[in-house]
Design a protein around this motif. Sequence first.
Motif, short mmCIF file in Angstrom:
data_model
loop_
_atom_site.label_atom_id
_atom_site.label_comp_id
_atom_site.label_asym_id
_atom_site.label_seq_id
_atom_site.Cartn_x
_atom_site.Cartn_y
_atom_site.Cartn_z
N ASP A 1 -6.63 -2.09 -2.27
CA ASP A 1 -7.46 -1.63 -3.40
C ASP A 1 -6.79 -0.43 -4.07
O ASP A 1 -7.14 0.72 -3.83
N HIS A 2 -5.80 -0.72 -4.91
CA HIS A 2 -5.04 0.33 -5.58
C HIS A 2 -4.66 -0.16 -6.97
O HIS A 2 -4.27 -1.32 -7.14
N LYS A 3 -4.73 0.72 -7.95
CA LYS A 3 -4.50 0.32 -9.34
C LYS A 3 -3.06 -0.15 -9.58
O LYS A 3 -2.80 -0.85 -10.57
N LYS A 4 -2.14 0.24 -8.71
CA LYS A 4 -0.74 -0.15 -8.91
C LYS A 4 -0.40 -1.47 -8.21
O LYS A 4 0.74 -1.93 -8.29
N ILE A 5 -1.38 -2.07 -7.54
CA ILE A 5 -1.15 -3.32 -6.82
C ILE A 5 -1.89 -4.47 -7.51
O ILE A 5 -3.10 -4.39 -7.74
N ARG A 6 -1.16 -5.52 -7.83
CA ARG A 6 -1.77 -6.74 -8.34
C ARG A 6 -1.54 -7.84 -7.32
O ARG A 6 -0.43 -8.01 -6.82
N VAL A 7 -2.60 -8.57 -6.99
CA VAL A 7 -2.54 -9.60 -5.96
C VAL A 7 -2.71 -10.98 -6.58
O VAL A 7 -3.64 -11.20 -7.37
N LEU A 8 -1.82 -11.89 -6.24
CA LEU A 8 -1.93 -13.28 -6.65
C LEU A 8 -1.96 -14.16 -5.40
O LEU A 8 -0.99 -14.17 -4.64
N THR A 9 -3.06 -14.87 -5.17
CA THR A 9 -3.12 -15.83 -4.08
C THR A 9 -2.93 -17.23 -4.67
O THR A 9 -2.85 -17.41 -5.89
N ASN A 10 -2.84 -18.22 -3.79
CA ASN A 10 -2.53 -19.59 -4.23
C ASN A 10 -1.27 -19.62 -5.08
O ASN A 10 -1.15 -20.42 -6.02
N GLU B 1 0.83 -1.21 0.00
CA GLU B 1 0.00 0.00 0.00
C GLU B 1 0.86 1.26 0.00
O GLU B 1 0.60 2.20 -0.77
N ARG B 2 1.88 1.30 0.84
CA ARG B 2 2.71 2.50 0.93
C ARG B 2 3.48 2.75 -0.38
O ARG B 2 3.55 3.88 -0.88
N LEU B 3 4.06 1.71 -0.93
CA LEU B 3 4.84 1.87 -2.16
C LEU B 3 3.96 2.32 -3.32
O LEU B 3 4.36 3.17 -4.13
N ALA B 4 2.75 1.78 -3.38
CA ALA B 4 1.84 2.14 -4.47
C ALA B 4 1.27 3.55 -4.29
O ALA B 4 1.27 4.36 -5.22
N SER B 5 0.80 3.85 -3.08
CA SER B 5 0.08 5.11 -2.88
C SER B 5 1.01 6.30 -2.67
O SER B 5 0.67 7.43 -3.04
N GLN B 6 2.18 6.08 -2.09
CA GLN B 6 3.07 7.19 -1.76
C GLN B 6 4.21 7.38 -2.76
O GLN B 6 4.75 8.48 -2.87
N MET B 7 4.57 6.32 -3.49
CA MET B 7 5.70 6.43 -4.41
C MET B 7 5.33 6.02 -5.84
O MET B 7 6.19 6.00 -6.72
N ASN B 8 4.05 5.70 -6.03
CA ASN B 8 3.55 5.33 -7.37
C ASN B 8 4.32 4.13 -7.95
O ASN B 8 4.53 4.04 -9.16
N LYS B 9 4.71 3.21 -7.09
CA LYS B 9 5.43 2.02 -7.53
C LYS B 9 4.44 0.92 -7.92
O LYS B 9 3.39 0.77 -7.30
N SER B 10 4.79 0.14 -8.92
CA SER B 10 3.97 -1.01 -9.29
C SER B 10 4.40 -2.21 -8.45
O SER B 10 5.59 -2.46 -8.26
N VAL B 11 3.40 -2.91 -7.93
CA VAL B 11 3.65 -3.98 -6.97
C VAL B 11 2.91 -5.24 -7.38
O VAL B 11 1.71 -5.20 -7.70
N LEU B 12 3.62 -6.36 -7.36
CA LEU B 12 3.00 -7.68 -7.48
C LEU B 12 3.10 -8.33 -6.11
O LEU B 12 4.21 -8.57 -5.60
N LEU B 13 1.96 -8.57 -5.50
CA LEU B 13 1.89 -9.14 -4.15
C LEU B 13 1.38 -10.57 -4.27
O LEU B 13 0.28 -10.80 -4.78
N CYS B 14 2.17 -11.54 -3.81
CA CYS B 14 1.74 -12.93 -3.94
C CYS B 14 1.75 -13.63 -2.58
O CYS B 14 2.51 -13.27 -1.68
N ASP B 15 0.89 -14.61 -2.46
CA ASP B 15 0.81 -15.40 -1.23
C ASP B 15 0.42 -16.83 -1.60
O ASP B 15 -0.47 -17.03 -2.42
#
Length: 374
Positions: free
Chosen positions: A204-213, A18-32
Amino acid sequence: MFDYLIVGAGFAGGVLAERLASQMNKSVLLCDKRPHIGGNAYDYYNEAGILIHKYGPHIFHTASPRIFRYLSQFTQWRPYEHRVLASVDDKLVPFPINVDTVNALYGTSYSPAEVEAFFARVAEPIKHCKTSEDAVVSKVGRELYEKFFRNYTRKQWGLDPSELDASVASRVPARTNYDARYFTDEFQAMPLHGYTRMFENMLDHKKIRVLTNTDYRDIMGEVSFKEMIYTGPVDAFFDYRYGKLPYRSLEFKFETHDKEVFQPGAVVNYPNEHAYTRITEFKYLTGQQHPKTSVVYEYPQAEGDPYYPVPRPENAELYRRYKALADATPNVHFVGRLATYRYYNMDQVVGQALATFDHIRESQLDSTTVTVAA
């Protein structure tokens, strides 16, 4: 090309995404690798429609205004002060031990000053407390140690308190007042609509993509990224080069009962011969109104998901070897309980993640300044 691959969608990974996307406009792939976000704080409505915590009770509390303000962006709160009872000598008494606990156990009517004097009489003088046993008996004596701590600790950790670092027992103070709250932090509350909803809002941010499983190792060859934030077990990251770091795990047994209330408080501890350590009734935590109620029994075990780093000197030394590897690994930030082998509360993980973000931002600002100056 993503700016960051973040491994783990719990508090550490979620906050940094959230911080990287909202404060620095970084694109993030978050996986779990789990099928959900929220890490161990994940909650959901069971078949009866009762909101439960899949991985045991998670009670939010913090002394940090910054952490509370930060999370308040993503949730409303339900005020909640946690109280715990312990089943001792066929009685349910307040825990941590306080004036009412002592009076209920011994049939006394001590004042706070008299309880303080009682503790002073029964405490065993220990100059340097090295173990959990030392930490307890030096404050409240041998008898209360046996009643409240020894068996509970043996079940929880699979070790006698004499084999555990003093910091384990130091987390639970003995009190010479009537305060029955488990925590005394300034901010004590539960997310009004649950932890999962809070995480959904956070991510919930356009720069964050979430992959579960998704295990990050399975996608390393398929995605490009500049830096990684890793929140999983540090020993697993390095393929257990020096051996496995020891953890305690938990087995959860959930029950739903056709009654509004199951027990007289949110949590009842069982520091005795029962195989389980505690029973939690979720409606106390969530404030949900429902004609039925759901509870969970916790059974500590050696195998399973890693929950609690085992605080012993040899384990700390093993972690130091892994930390040296982590510090020497470029473009990877190790954050969170598992990645730093620390028994952190939720707010401490949030604080560590915010501090890591501050460091990343300052480092990038410094490198920009150097480039411009050059």
